[in-house]
Design a protein around this motif. Sequence first.
Motif, PDB file in Angstrom:
ATOM      1  N   LEU A 123      54.042  16.005  42.708  1.00 28.90           N
ATOM      2  CA  LEU A 123      54.024  16.171  41.252  1.00 28.90           C
ATOM      3  C   LEU A 123      53.691  17.591  40.812  1.00 28.90           C
ATOM      4  CD1 LEU A 123      54.411  14.567  38.631  1.00 28.90           C
ATOM      5  CD2 LEU A 123      51.955  14.092  38.641  1.00 28.90           C
TER       6      LEU A 123
ATOM      7  N   LEU B 199      48.170   6.515  37.176  1.00 30.02           N
ATOM      8  CA  LEU B 199      48.935   6.570  38.420  1.00 30.02           C
ATOM      9  C   LEU B 199      48.125   6.116  39.629  1.00 30.02           C
ATOM     10  CD1 LEU B 199      51.001   9.903  38.197  1.00 30.02           C
ATOM     11  CD2 LEU B 199      51.787   7.568  37.762  1.00 30.02           C
TER      12      LEU B 199
ATOM     13  N   ALA C 120      49.929  14.264  44.298  1.00 32.26           N
ATOM     14  CA  ALA C 120      49.859  15.671  43.892  1.00 32.26           C
ATOM     15  C   ALA C 120      50.884  16.512  44.638  1.00 32.26           C
ATOM     16  CB  ALA C 120      48.448  16.209  44.133  1.00 32.26           C
TER      17      ALA C 120
ATOM     18  N   LYS D 259      41.939  14.393  39.319  1.00 34.75           N
ATOM     19  CA  LYS D 259      42.329  13.101  38.745  1.00 34.75           C
ATOM     20  C   LYS D 259      43.186  12.276  39.708  1.00 34.75           C
ATOM     21  CE  LYS D 259      41.944  14.571  33.957  1.00 34.75           C
ATOM     22  NZ  LYS D 259      42.634  14.940  32.691  1.00 34.75           N
ATOM     23  N   LEU D 260      43.835  12.925  40.673  1.00 34.19           N
ATOM     24  CA  LEU D 260      44.671  12.210  41.638  1.00 34.19           C
ATOM     25  C   LEU D 260      43.974  12.021  42.980  1.00 34.19           C
ATOM     26  CD1 LEU D 260      48.107  13.967  40.934  1.00 34.19           C
ATOM     27  CD2 LEU D 260      47.467  11.624  40.313  1.00 34.19           C
TER      28      LEU D 260
ATOM     29  N   TYR E 231      47.444   9.672  31.854  1.00 39.16           N
ATOM     30  CA  TYR E 231      48.596   9.470  32.736  1.00 39.16           C
ATOM     31  C   TYR E 231      48.197   9.518  34.209  1.00 39.16           C
ATOM     32  CZ  TYR E 231      52.996  10.426  35.185  1.00 39.16           C
ATOM     33  OH  TYR E 231      54.055  10.387  36.063  1.00 39.16           O
ATOM     34  N   LEU E 232      47.546  10.579  34.629  1.00 43.59           N
ATOM     35  CA  LEU E 232      47.164  10.707  36.038  1.00 43.59           C
ATOM     36  C   LEU E 232      46.185   9.615  36.429  1.00 43.59           C
ATOM     37  CD1 LEU E 232      46.750  14.589  36.238  1.00 43.59           C
ATOM     38  CD2 LEU E 232      48.725  13.209  36.937  1.00 43.59           C
ATOM     39  N   GLU E 233      45.292   9.256  35.512  1.00 40.24           N
ATOM     40  CA  GLU E 233      44.332   8.190  35.789  1.00 40.24           C
ATOM     41  C   GLU E 233      45.052   6.861  36.011  1.00 40.24           C
ATOM     42  OE1 GLU E 233      42.215  11.183  33.045  1.00 40.24           O
ATOM     43  OE2 GLU E 233      44.244  10.401  33.405  1.00 40.24           O
TER      44      GLU E 233
ATOM     45  N   LEU F 249      50.506  18.823  34.151  1.00 39.92           N
ATOM     46  CA  LEU F 249      49.724  18.127  33.136  1.00 39.92           C
ATOM     47  C   LEU F 249      48.639  19.101  32.703  1.00 39.92           C
ATOM     48  CD1 LEU F 249      50.254  15.178  32.215  1.00 39.92           C
ATOM     49  CD2 LEU F 249      51.268  15.745  34.415  1.00 39.92           C
TER      50      LEU F 249
ATOM     51  N   MET G 131      44.419  18.401  37.957  1.00 42.03           N
ATOM     52  CA  MET G 131      45.321  17.377  38.473  1.00 42.03           C
ATOM     53  C   MET G 131      44.845  16.857  39.829  1.00 42.03           C
ATOM     54  SD  MET G 131      49.061  18.929  37.331  1.00 42.03           S
ATOM     55  CE  MET G 131      50.009  17.529  37.970  1.00 42.03           C
TER      56      MET G 131
END
Length: 625
Positions: free
Chosen positions: A375, A396, A372, A364-365, A392-394, A288, A361
């Motif tokens: 992904l 998830l 992570a 955010k994860l 998107y990551l937010e 991402l 990433m």
Amino acid sequence: MTPSIISLPMTNGAVANGNIKTKYHSSTNGAANSSNSSTFSLGNFSVDEARPMKVVVIGAGYSGITAGIRFRQRVKNVDLTVYESNAGVGGAWFANRYPGLACDVPSHCYQLTFEENRNWSAFFAPGPEIRAYLERTVDKYKLGPHIKLQHRITRAEYNEATGKWHILIRRPRATSEAIGKRTWDWKTDFEEFEDTADVLLAGLGGLSRWAWPEIEGLSDFNGKMMHSAQWETEDDGSYGKEWESSVKDWGDKRIAIIGVGSSAIQMVPALQPKVKHLVNFVRGRTWLSGPFVQERLTKLGGSNTVTNYQFTDEDKKNFEDDDYYRKFRWELENELNGAHSATLKGSPAQDAAREAFREDMLVKLAKKPWIAEHLIPDFAPCCRRLTPGPGYLEALVEDNVDFVSSGIKRITETGIETVDGEHREFDIIICATGFNTSFQFDFPILGRGGVDLSDKFLPYPKTYLSVAVDGFPNWFQSLGPNAAVGAGSLLILLERQVDYAVEVTLKLQRERLKSIEVKKEAVDDFDAYLEAYFQTTVFSDKCRSWYKAGKEEGRVVALYPGSPLHCERALAHPRWEDYNFERLPEDKGQNRFYWLGDGHTVADRDDNSDRARYLLEVDYPPVPV
């Protein structure tokens, strides 16, 4: 001293005081002293007398719309038809209506160079807004009468004797209930007819033929099964609201989204707040990127955490100033094209991108750090298509979202069973599993000797500069094999591919040629260049990508071998030495200068024409200081 006006004798027409009063043609004038006078006859036409040209374009997406504008602008005496299988223009932007659909490059970089839009609502515009932009463009340039909607080409075959393409088209009967609908059944209530063309331009694109995933039990599910490219909406013309009306009753639904491509990455954050529970099944890994040209977005939004930006009334007022707007647009395009260096192996930009994307990433994860591990890829950024994936990551890490990395074993009547034996029940399954990117078309395109283009493209497509194929005269393509970009401006490639087809058509018309066909050795040489180039890029890394027709390794079939700027230069001037030519049947037996006609231009024969137009086209050289 004023030069005298030469008075010419009246021969085969009246000529007086330098003005040709009546049109005349001669097959012998000026040939009496020529050693070839017994074997050569002047053409019965002026050198710039545009012979009729019939052009057919397949598809009314960005390519077809651009072609419709440029062919009518630059080719005189042209008969143009654009056949579009959908019920509206826009191509992929008409067909796709899924939740969260948006442009993933800055809106101002996703418009035609000659057709500005100063009223985009957001930095990354929603899909329906792009569709509306294309519809306005069609209306502005009055292309409507030339575009035939719900006309699906079922066969195209080159006739070697005439040099024309014969095209079979299927359309609704006048009484058919399918007219105007967005979806229909081609098998009933349709009729077929034939058309011909001197030039055939395919604007089919690589992302127009969507595909269901190969999963056991796909048809067994008793709930609602959907594909992202065939989203059912209540289309009331309120752009941006169609999908919202289609999910208004999903508040108590359990949703499965299969995939981690651009469609899934946009759908997950769009649906997450509107459903009871959402599970994203992800087979592979992906980077991402964070928003492209983040620095520009941060400057607009005032924070480095902004993932999109809604343009304010003040912004739009500033865009009304020509200098301000063009500087803004130029800076965006300049920055976007600068991303190309990140696609090169071992480049500082590539290393910096990997570090920045990974850090972003992980942050955010942080609430679900185990995601992570499944992904974040080992392969380089850009190996598969990058997407900024705002939200998107937010999404998830929200409580009502699960991320499942286990492979899917089968789909049952009530849900999905993964290879680890766990079964989850769903009300709705959405396949965001992409498109058939093999360039195997769903109708035959037959060139010389009846060779089908789909067979020609096995085991992989080979083209000439992405625009032509040997054995297929007078046939060109836009956004075909090796015509997309991994970083930078896509639309400048598209425009130049159309410009190239226009230039070739002008040569066919100007020099009275029956056909122009790229040489096989030129295709082979470009293929060798392409293979050598991609070894220097991250696209050759091991990763599953539609760049490689959905494979982990092998031939890169989707991308142009170079930067967008490189493609723009490479297509600027056709190399005619890479082509074979045939003369029109009626011109055979004449020498190569038969196209010069009878020694006159159209202006020579018309008192109202401009006989000094070159004075309006002077290229003034700058005076050195």
